[in-house]
Design an enzyme around this catalytic site. Structure first.
Site, mmCIF file in Angstrom:
data_model
loop_
_atom_site.group_PDB
_atom_site.id
_atom_site.type_symbol
_atom_site.label_atom_id
_atom_site.label_comp_id
_atom_site.label_asym_id
_atom_site.label_seq_id
_atom_site.Cartn_x
_atom_site.Cartn_y
_atom_site.Cartn_z
ATOM 1 N N ARG A 1 6.620 60.447 61.545
ATOM 2 C CA ARG A 1 7.545 59.944 62.381
ATOM 3 C C ARG A 1 8.137 61.889 62.176
ATOM 4 N NH1 ARG A 1 9.359 55.208 63.759
ATOM 5 N NH2 ARG A 1 9.698 53.229 62.513
ATOM 6 N N GLY B 1 9.679 57.155 71.060
ATOM 7 C CA GLY B 1 10.281 58.304 70.529
ATOM 8 C C GLY B 1 8.383 59.086 71.192
ATOM 9 N N THR B 2 7.624 58.270 70.627
ATOM 10 C CA THR B 2 6.224 59.558 70.547
ATOM 11 C C THR B 2 5.934 59.661 72.542
ATOM 12 O OG1 THR B 2 5.188 58.308 69.038
ATOM 13 C CG2 THR B 2 3.579 58.630 70.732
ATOM 14 N N ASP C 1 8.821 46.346 69.162
ATOM 15 C CA ASP C 1 10.283 46.368 69.568
ATOM 16 C C ASP C 1 10.274 45.924 70.581
ATOM 17 O OD1 ASP C 1 11.668 47.006 66.910
ATOM 18 O OD2 ASP C 1 11.949 49.215 67.357
ATOM 19 N N ARG D 1 22.972 32.634 52.599
ATOM 20 C CA ARG D 1 22.109 33.721 52.368
ATOM 21 C C ARG D 1 21.399 34.525 53.338
ATOM 22 N NH1 ARG D 1 24.097 31.701 48.042
ATOM 23 N NH2 ARG D 1 23.033 30.715 46.543
ATOM 24 N N LEU E 1 7.861 43.696 56.765
ATOM 25 C CA LEU E 1 6.095 42.494 56.404
ATOM 26 C C LEU E 1 5.700 42.465 58.401
ATOM 27 C CD1 LEU E 1 7.162 39.717 54.066
ATOM 28 C CD2 LEU E 1 5.434 41.148 53.972
ATOM 29 N N GLN E 2 6.914 42.478 59.002
ATOM 30 C CA GLN E 2 6.617 42.423 60.398
ATOM 31 C C GLN E 2 6.007 43.580 60.951
ATOM 32 O OE1 GLN E 2 11.310 41.318 62.217
ATOM 33 N NE2 GLN E 2 10.996 41.818 60.093
ATOM 34 N N ARG E 3 5.475 44.818 60.482
ATOM 35 C CA ARG E 3 4.815 45.704 60.424
ATOM 36 C C ARG E 3 3.212 45.542 60.094
ATOM 37 N NH1 ARG E 3 7.443 49.609 63.874
ATOM 38 N NH2 ARG E 3 9.154 49.958 63.038
#
Length: 362
Positions: free
Chosen positions: A73, A112-113, A135, A272, A279-281
């Site tokens: 980043r 951002g990229t 996202d 909880r 993990l989502q990536r």
């Protein structure tokens, strides 16, 4: 033709599949091509870290997660700030673009990229972007590669939480990635059968969340599933600045733990928190994302072939197309409150913590 390619920002399922799709197109359709892999995103272009790639480097990576180029980043706001030598990161990228003798630069990344790609394009470099992010928040495209895989992963997490929530009669809060937008939480929340979905675009009332939990309990439901985006905020917090929100949360970056405690104390239930996090990536892209990545990568190759620079690939109405970087850079695709999936969720009784009910759209 010498083509530089980099992956920037957070990693994402499908990056390697796009790289492969792009490379296969240009090697098959454009004569005398050289591919230059730039290491670790814009950081590699700033530092001049790159290497010549062979056609064989792109074999066997369709289903491999992560990125063979590495990523990092680089804050956009620092791109034009001059160092002690009077040079900015933008200056260094332009210098290394010329030093590497590139004819164009292909950037795979998120919002951002694309902002930085727009900056490079405006500075006279030939740039083509490809929209990557779990996202799904890049303006001008209906979908980004990596999003559907992340939905699959987040949904599976919610599915698994259902069984332990039901077994113990607990209220479970699953924190889904999405700091500014709620597409991932919305889609995985609906797909995973969440009872409450909380996203940044619809600030919630904690007391309304408590009322929903209590209503389900009095209706005979022993457990509750809450899908909450990491960027979700209460109606009170939505009126605060970011620093004020952090202070109000006692330094917690997200509202999840605070809300879990509030529900526990006021609804008298056991809560909880589950955070799937990165993990989502990770992992292999889904078959859908492999197809989308290949399609977007090959279309980027067509843009190169046509000399259509200063653009980024997009998917609209199930048709592959492109946008001008200048038209979309710096814009965010938020979930509109009248989005069809919001209406679908409300129609089946999912609460967004705002007390609003489903209204038939005519």
């Amino acid at each position: 033709m010498r083509i530089g390619i980099l992956t920037s920002g957070g990693d994402c399922p499908g990056l390697n599949a796009v790289i492969r799709g792009f490379a296969k197109y240009v090697y098959n359709q454009i004569p005398r091509v050289e591919m230059i892999g730039i290491s670790d995103g814009y950081g590699g272009l700033i530092n001049g870290e790159a290497k010549m790639l062979k056609e064989s480097d792109f074999s066997g990576i369709l289903n491999v997660g992560g990125t063979i180029l590495g990523t990092s980043r680089q804050p956009f706001k620092m791109m034009t700030v001059e160092d002690q030598n009077g040079e900015s990161k933008l200056d260094l990228m332009k210098k290394n673009y010329k030093k590497l003798d590139l004819d164009l630069l292909v950037t795979l990344g998120g919002a951002g990229t694309h902002k930085t790609a727009g900056l490079l394009s405006a500075a006279g470099l030939n740039v083509i972007g490809i929209p990557k992010t779990i996202d799904n928040d890049i303006f001008g495209t209906d979908v980004t590669f990596g999003f559907h895989t992340a939905v699959d992963i987040a949904t599976e997490c919610i599915d698994r939480i259902h069984t332990t929530a039901a077994s113990h009669g607990r209220t479970m809060l699953i924190e889904i990635m999405g700091n500014k937008v709620g597409w991932l939480t919305l889609y995985s929340g609906i797909a995973g059968g969440a009872d409450i979905v909380l996203i940044p675009e619809i600030p919630y009332d904690p007391d309304e969340v408590v009322r929903t939990v209590r209503h389900r309990i009095t209706s005979g439901k022993a457990f509750n599933i809450i899908a909450i985006a990491e960027g979700a905020m209460s109606q009170q917090e939505s009126k605060m600045k970011k620093t004020e929100r952090l202070q109000a949360r006692g330094g917690d970056a997200t509202a999840t733990n605070q809300l879990a405690k509030y529900i526990s104390e006021n609804a008298e239930v056991e809560t909880r928190v589950v955070v799937p996090g990165h993990l989502q990536r990770g992992g292999s892209p889904s078959p859908y994302d492999r197809l989308l990545s290949t399609e977007m990568g090959s279309f980027a190759g067509k843009l190169v072939q046509d000399g259509n620079f200063g653009t980024t690939v997009a998917m609209r109405n199930n048709q592959i197309t492109y946008n001008k970087l200048a038209d979309i850079a710096g814009k965010t695709k938020f979930v509109p409150e009248d989005d069809q999936m919001i209406a679908v969720a409300r129609s089946i009784g999912i609460s967004f913590g705002d007390g609003k009910k489903f209204k038939e759209i005519r």
